[in-house]
Design an enzyme around this catalytic site. Structure first.
Site, PDB file in Angstrom:
ATOM      1  N   LYS A 101      -0.764  -7.682  -9.889  1.00 21.50           N
ATOM      2  CA  LYS A 101      -0.931  -9.099 -10.177  1.00 21.50           C
ATOM      3  C   LYS A 101      -2.316  -9.566  -9.697  1.00 21.50           C
ATOM      4  O   LYS A 101      -2.879  -8.985  -8.767  1.00 21.50           O
ATOM      5  CB  LYS A 101       0.198  -9.913  -9.514  1.00 21.50           C
ATOM      6  CG  LYS A 101       0.567  -9.504  -8.089  1.00 21.50           C
ATOM      7  CD  LYS A 101      -0.479  -9.923  -7.084  1.00 21.50           C
ATOM      8  CE  LYS A 101      -0.172  -9.454  -5.695  1.00 21.50           C
ATOM      9  NZ  LYS A 101      -1.326  -9.662  -4.801  1.00 21.50           N
ATOM     10  N   ARG A 126       2.266   2.762  -1.384  1.00 19.89           N
ATOM     11  CA  ARG A 126       3.583   2.345  -1.861  1.00 19.89           C
ATOM     12  C   ARG A 126       3.944   2.882  -3.243  1.00 19.89           C
ATOM     13  O   ARG A 126       5.016   3.443  -3.441  1.00 19.89           O
ATOM     14  CB  ARG A 126       3.670   0.808  -1.874  1.00 19.89           C
ATOM     15  CG  ARG A 126       3.395   0.167  -0.525  1.00 19.89           C
ATOM     16  CD  ARG A 126       3.894  -1.251  -0.465  1.00 19.89           C
ATOM     17  NE  ARG A 126       5.340  -1.311  -0.309  1.00 19.89           N
ATOM     18  CZ  ARG A 126       6.046  -2.437  -0.262  1.00 19.89           C
ATOM     19  NH1 ARG A 126       5.432  -3.597  -0.376  1.00 19.89           N
ATOM     20  NH2 ARG A 126       7.350  -2.416  -0.113  1.00 19.89           N
ATOM     21  N   ILE A 131      -2.537  -0.021  -2.083  1.00 18.98           N
ATOM     22  CA  ILE A 131      -1.152  -0.207  -2.522  1.00 18.98           C
ATOM     23  C   ILE A 131      -0.687   0.961  -3.371  1.00 18.98           C
ATOM     24  O   ILE A 131       0.494   1.337  -3.350  1.00 18.98           O
ATOM     25  CB  ILE A 131      -0.964  -1.543  -3.269  1.00 18.98           C
ATOM     26  CG1 ILE A 131       0.529  -1.819  -3.491  1.00 18.98           C
ATOM     27  CG2 ILE A 131      -1.732  -1.544  -4.593  1.00 18.98           C
ATOM     28  CD1 ILE A 131       0.832  -3.197  -4.018  1.00 18.98           C
ATOM     29  N   ALA A 132      -1.603   1.585  -4.109  1.00 22.73           N
ATOM     30  CA  ALA A 132      -1.237   2.754  -4.907  1.00 22.73           C
ATOM     31  C   ALA A 132      -0.890   3.932  -4.007  1.00 22.73           C
ATOM     32  O   ALA A 132       0.146   4.588  -4.201  1.00 22.73           O
ATOM     33  CB  ALA A 132      -2.382   3.128  -5.845  1.00 22.73           C
ATOM     34  N   ARG A 177     -13.383   6.494  -9.851  1.00 24.13           N
ATOM     35  CA  ARG A 177     -14.809   6.632 -10.126  1.00 24.13           C
ATOM     36  C   ARG A 177     -15.424   7.696  -9.232  1.00 24.13           C
ATOM     37  O   ARG A 177     -16.483   8.226  -9.529  1.00 24.13           O
ATOM     38  CB  ARG A 177     -15.507   5.291  -9.905  1.00 24.13           C
ATOM     39  CG  ARG A 177     -15.105   4.209 -10.895  1.00 24.13           C
ATOM     40  CD  ARG A 177     -15.778   2.898 -10.561  1.00 24.13           C
ATOM     41  NE  ARG A 177     -15.458   2.465  -9.215  1.00 24.13           N
ATOM     42  CZ  ARG A 177     -16.061   1.463  -8.587  1.00 24.13           C
ATOM     43  NH1 ARG A 177     -17.050   0.816  -9.185  1.00 24.13           N
ATOM     44  NH2 ARG A 177     -15.707   1.132  -7.366  1.00 24.13           N
TER      45      ARG A 177
END
Length: 329
Positions: free
Chosen positions: A107, A29, A25-26, A48
């Site tokens: 979330k 979007r 999602i990073a 990491r």
């Protein structure tokens, strides 16, 4: 002189963003959204894996950082976005707040309502913005639905029905791993739950719930919940991650109903259509497309510049998640 924030930078300068993790999602979007927004600048991306950080950071003209703690120590990062697995959200949100950074976190914000309240109190004490990344609430079509209900378009509201279900994920997906906070409730159930809060208010309580664990799975893969307001308006919620795709809600009233499809994850070019059913007729109310990613980023920037963010809906959402789990324990 321009108004200034609590550092030495003018309020109208872009908010400098650091990203903790390279989740899908990073990359797909949020990073493109931050890069496109006039009021945000992607400064650093941490992972990491040094190689992954370098690959993602290079795509957005940012610095690669090996390790999340190192990014939190960077003085030129104003705010962080946390797209890590759910079990790590509150840990790294707390670390970011302790480091003096504003926080936008995927979330759910925390593992419990108690932890969520603690994080909001920490943010308040440090005059920092803390916001969860439930994006659909920033799309204007939901306000249009509220307006129709308030104007009596469907008479007196009787019940709310919402569903968010997605097809089965690859067996290796982290959302099937309990130690990383996996499970359908936190991943997809939170959408119909937040929608119920959005339309029915904080007085909702859980009166029944069921969580279903699919064959061979260590987490729940589907579920349902029944909620009600003090006035006995009910909310019927369904969610799952081993189903055909459904993303919709309906409000039923004494004189009609409103249906909203593609309710939770509409792309920026999607043309929203509200269906109004009354008097035996179906009316389509078309709206302009709207980028809810951009709208969420705009809301976050506003909160950063104010040094605070709304907390009540997120806290009640966390409380209802606790209630669902307790019902199914």
């Amino acid at each position: 002189m321009p108004e200034r924030d609590d550092g030495d930078r003018p309020m109208n300068e872009p908010v400098r963003i650091g990203v903790l993790g390279c989740a899908d999602i990073a990359v797909r979007r949020m990073l493109p959204g931050f890069a496109a927004a006039a009021d945000t600048e992607v400064v650093a991306v941490a992972s990491r894996s040094r190689q992954k950080a370098q690959s993602v950071a290079q795509s957005f003209g940012a610095r690669a950082v090996h390790g999340y703690a190192e990014l939190l120590g960077m003085g030129d990062v104003d705010a962080v976005y946390v797209p890590l697995p759910a079990a790590l959200h509150d840990r790294w949100a707390e670390a970011a707040l302790a480091a003096g950074k504003h926080v936008l976190v995927e979330k759910p914000l925390a593992e419990s309502a108690k932890r969520a309240e603690y994080l909001f109190d920490l943010a308040r004490d440090r005059r920092l913005a803390l916001m969860d990344n439930v994006m659909f609430v920033h799309h204007p079509r939901h306000e249009a639905v509220r307006g129709l209900v308030a104007d009596g378009a469907i008479g007196e509201l009787r019940s709310f029905h919402a569903a968010f279900t997605v097809p089965a994920l690859p067996d290796t997906d982290i959302r099937y791993r309990p130690e990383l906070g996996g499970g359908a409730l936190a991943d997809v159930g939170i959408y119909p739950l937040r929608a119920a809060l959005h339309f029915l208010g904080p007085g909702l309580e859980v009166v029944g719930a069921d969580l279903v664990r699919g064959p061979g799975r260590a987490v729940e893969t589907a579920g349902a919940a029944l909620l009600r307001t003090p006035e006995r308006v009910t909310a019927h919620l369904t969610f799952g991650m081993d189903n055909a795709y459904v993303s919709r809600y309906e409000l039923w009233g004494s004189a009609g109903r409103i249906t909203v499809d593609r309710a939770f994850t509409a792309p920026a070019d999607f043309v929203p259509v509200l269906e109004l059913h009354r008097n035996g007729c179906r009316e389509e109310i078309r709206q302009d497309p709207h980028d809810q990613v951009a709208a969420t980023i705009e809301a976050f920037v506003t909160s950063v510049r104010a040094g605070a963010a709304p907390r009540n809906a997120v806290l009640r959402q966390a409380g209802l998640l606790d209630e669902v789990r307790e019902r199914c324990a």
